[in-house]
Write a protein that holds these residues in place. Structure first.
Motif, PDB file in Angstrom:
ATOM      1  N   CYS A 162      24.420 -33.573   5.736  1.00 21.61           N
ATOM      2  CA  CYS A 162      25.007 -34.780   5.153  1.00 21.61           C
ATOM      3  C   CYS A 162      25.414 -34.461   3.707  1.00 21.61           C
ATOM      4  N   GLU A 465      30.350 -36.750   7.225  1.00 25.77           N
ATOM      5  CA  GLU A 465      28.884 -36.638   7.293  1.00 25.77           C
ATOM      6  C   GLU A 465      28.291 -37.585   8.349  1.00 25.77           C
ATOM      7  N   LEU A 547      24.805 -43.887   8.457  1.00 30.27           N
ATOM      8  CA  LEU A 547      24.885 -42.620   9.183  1.00 30.27           C
ATOM      9  C   LEU A 547      24.505 -42.842  10.641  1.00 30.27           C
TER      10      LEU A 547
END
Ligand code: SF4
Length: 633
Positions: A162, A465, A547
């Motif tokens: 990330c 990411e 995420l």
């Protein structure tokens, strides 16, 4: 984080250009424009924007917009029609061709500029209900090598790290990436690490780009020799006792074979220097830096991807990270930098001809799972044609109907002359677009459908990411422009599949997309956003950047993958891949007199359809070349 910044009364949205995925604050000026600034609360950019993002407010002109559906009439001219007529016509013509020639005679060609919800509906219609996997995308042209490399090594198209890794690494290696121009905000993040923590930067690129100006070491290798460089590195790591034997033993397979192959490609510093055209001193310096720095991130982008040996290059890089166990740990990972703003989202829904849906492939159990979820008895059962093959099939007359959504293949495909010639052979050529005229529109479109553009449409995108962010509307759509997911859904209903396309909003589509990702997953697939499958419309509107994966029951998403193994192959081990011995086609000959490479323009995006509207940047680029013509949205 709210959808609207309460102090500025600005809408929180996401930049439509590159894969960094910067958060943007947009404040409409009530005359069709908007003031733009970086969103300090977005974890991709913390308020920074590059030149392209900063100039977004200058690109909202409606001058060349396609405002109404149009159909080519019998006289050959394009005539305005009502939406219902356009949709009826598209559905009727698709149905006729499918009935006559089968589902393999039709295709969709999509774009990394689309929102995930648009991608999901188009993929579902073609693969689930028309029964063909002829759905490919312009992301094929930039990300296919990384996708294939990830799937070979990890068993899934997973980005292990990330952006925080770029802050925490001690060594940042950029391969085939002019990040200073192409991922500028991320590059600023790397420079901040260099300034504040002393991280070193290595740039590996045949071209001396602006990125090199901040590098501690520049390796200007011969084009096409990245595989040799990273094969040499693997050998050096093995010969100098730098391997993580425990990680290799417990979490990987195929190491010995890949090392034997690496030795045959570049068996030491001298052989690597010879193969790459670098000096032995530089090669040894790089090898030593990599060997001695546990926190290393190797980033790769179009210089690696856009290559005849792109997949092997990706795996040669990943091999070095697997061999040292430097993967999925803070500051240590291989890292693919995505080109387009939603190339990742397209991959999530399966918007490539060799993927089915939600990171599932064309294996019998996965076909069965998706068939049951979609209630789609006619689901496609084998891969479709990838971008280049798809246009070759159009050229041969095998594909008779094509729907292009949000991209400009007449310019962007390799051998564009052949692509343009192929388009003219189509029996039905439908385009969903923002603009009235571009190279693809002018290649004989039969139907033009006006799509909403950035600032008007609403949905999600996923950056490099794995961070899903909302693109939110802050402008009234002009004319009769509609969201792409709605347009495709309306055609699906007219084809008789209404029950599966009862979507009333992007939130509806997102919920189904999230539910499919979690369906019979149980940790067996990397892409799982089950925690988001029951978001209310309000919660979807307010959704903060997040995420993936974030599984049902998770409070926090998982930040990284593979530090402790857990790969998505059958044996749950990563695979070392022995790359092919590179066929060095770098020398020119009378038959092949040119050596070509790819590159991008700092202040422009794609072929400038949006960025070229900005007065300052357009004039700069026109002065550089008269060939930069605005063409894609
Ligand atoms: S172009 Fe990329 S780096 Fe620039 S503002 Fe947009 S997302 Fe950020």
């Amino acid at each position: 984080m709210t959808a609207v910044d309460p102090t500025l009364r600005a809408t929180r949205t996401t930049c439509p250009y590159c894969g960094v995925g910067c958060g943007v604050l947009a404040t409409p000026d009530n005359s069709g424009g908007a003031a733009i600034s970086g969103d300090p609360g977005h974890p991709a950019n913390f308020g920074r924007l590059c030149s392209k993002g900063s100039a977004l407010g200058e690109t909202l002109s409606l001058e060349d917009r396609l405002l109404y559906p149009m159909i080519r009439c019998s006289k050959g001219t394009m005539e305005r029609v009502a939406w219902s007529d356009a949709l009826d016509h598209v559905a009727h013509r698709f149905a006729h061709i499918i009935a006559r020639d089968g589902p393999g005679a039709v295709a969709f060609y999509l774009s990394g500029q689309l929102l995930t919800e648009d991608y999901y509906v188009a993929n579902k219609l073609m693969k689930g209900f028309i029964g063909s996997a002829n759905v490919d995308t312009n992301s094929r042209l930039c990300m296919a090598s990384s996708v294939a490399g990830h799937r070979r090594a990890f068993g899934a198209d997973t980005v292990p790290g990330c952006y925080e890794d770029l802050d925490e690494a001690d060594l940042l290696v950029l391969v085939g990436s002019n990040a200073a121009w192409c991922h500028p905000v991320l590059f600023q993040r790397m420079l901040a690490n260099k300034l504040e923590r002393g991280a070193r930067i290595v740039v590996i690129d045949p071209r001396r780009t602006d990125t090199v100006g901040d590098a501690d070491l520049f390796l200007g290798l011969k084009p096409g020799t990245d595989t040799a460089l990273f094969s040499g590195l693997l050998v050096q790591l093995a010969d100098t006792g730098a391997l993580d034997h425990d990680y290799i033993e417990r979490h990987t397979s195929g190491f010995e074979d890949s090392l034997v192959r690496a030795r045959s490609i570049a068996g030491g510093v001298a052989a690597t220097a010879l193969a790459t055209g670098l000096s032995e001193v530089d090669v040894a310096d790089f090898f030593q830096m990599f060997r001695n720095t546990p926190r290393v991130v190797t980033m790769y982008s179009q210089g690696v991807n856009q290559s005849a040996q792109g997949t092997d290059k990706v795996n040669a890089i990943i091999n070095c990270h697997l061999a040292t166990g430097r993967i999925g740990k803070p500051g240590a990972s291989p890292f693919s930098l995505t080109g387009q703003p939603n190339a990742m989202g397209g991959r999530e829904v399966g918007g490539l001809a060799n993927q089915l849906a939600a990171h599932m492939a064309f294996t019998p159990p996965e076909i069965d799972r998706v068939r049951r979820f979609w209630k789609a008895p006619r689901i496609a059962t084998h891969e479709g044609l990838k971008a280049v093959q798809l246009f070759e099939a159009i050229g041969r007359g095998e594909i008779k109907a094509l729907w292009v959504i949000g991209t400009n293949p007449a310019v962007s495909l390799p051998d564009a002359d052949a692509a343009r010639a192929a388009l003219k052979k189509l029996e039905l050529f439908v385009i969903s677009e923002n603009v009235r005229s571009n190279d693809t529109v002018n290649s004989g479109a039969h139907v033009l459908l006006p799509a909403q553009g950035w600032g008007e449409k609403s949905g999600t995108v996923t950056n490099s990411e794995r961070r899903i962010s909302r693109q939110r509307a802050f402008l009234t759509p002009p004319g009769e422009a509609k969201p792409d997911w709605w347009i495709v859904g309306e055609v699906a209903k007219r084809l008789g599949f209404g029950a599966a396309f009862e979507f009333n909003s992007p939130a509806d589509v997102f919920r189904e997309h999230a539910a499919l990702s979690a369906f019979e997953n149980n940790g067996g697939r990397d892409f799982d956003i089950g925690a988001l499958q029951s978001l209310s419309d309000e919660a979807f509107d307010e959704l903060a950047p997040v995420l993936w994966p974030i599984r049902l029951g998770d409070i926090q998403p998982q930040q990284r993958f593979f530090a402790d193994g857990g790969f998505f192959t059958n044996e749950h081990k990563a695979r070392f891949i022995a790359p092919e011995i590179p066929a060095l086609r770098t020398e020119t000959t009378a038959a092949r007199p040119l050596r070509l490479n790819t590159g991008r323009i700092r202040d422009q995006w794609h072929t400038m359809t949006r960025s070229g509207i900005s007065p300052g940047w357009a004039s700069i680029c026109r002065s550089r070349s008269s060939k930069f013509i605005p063409t894609t949205r």
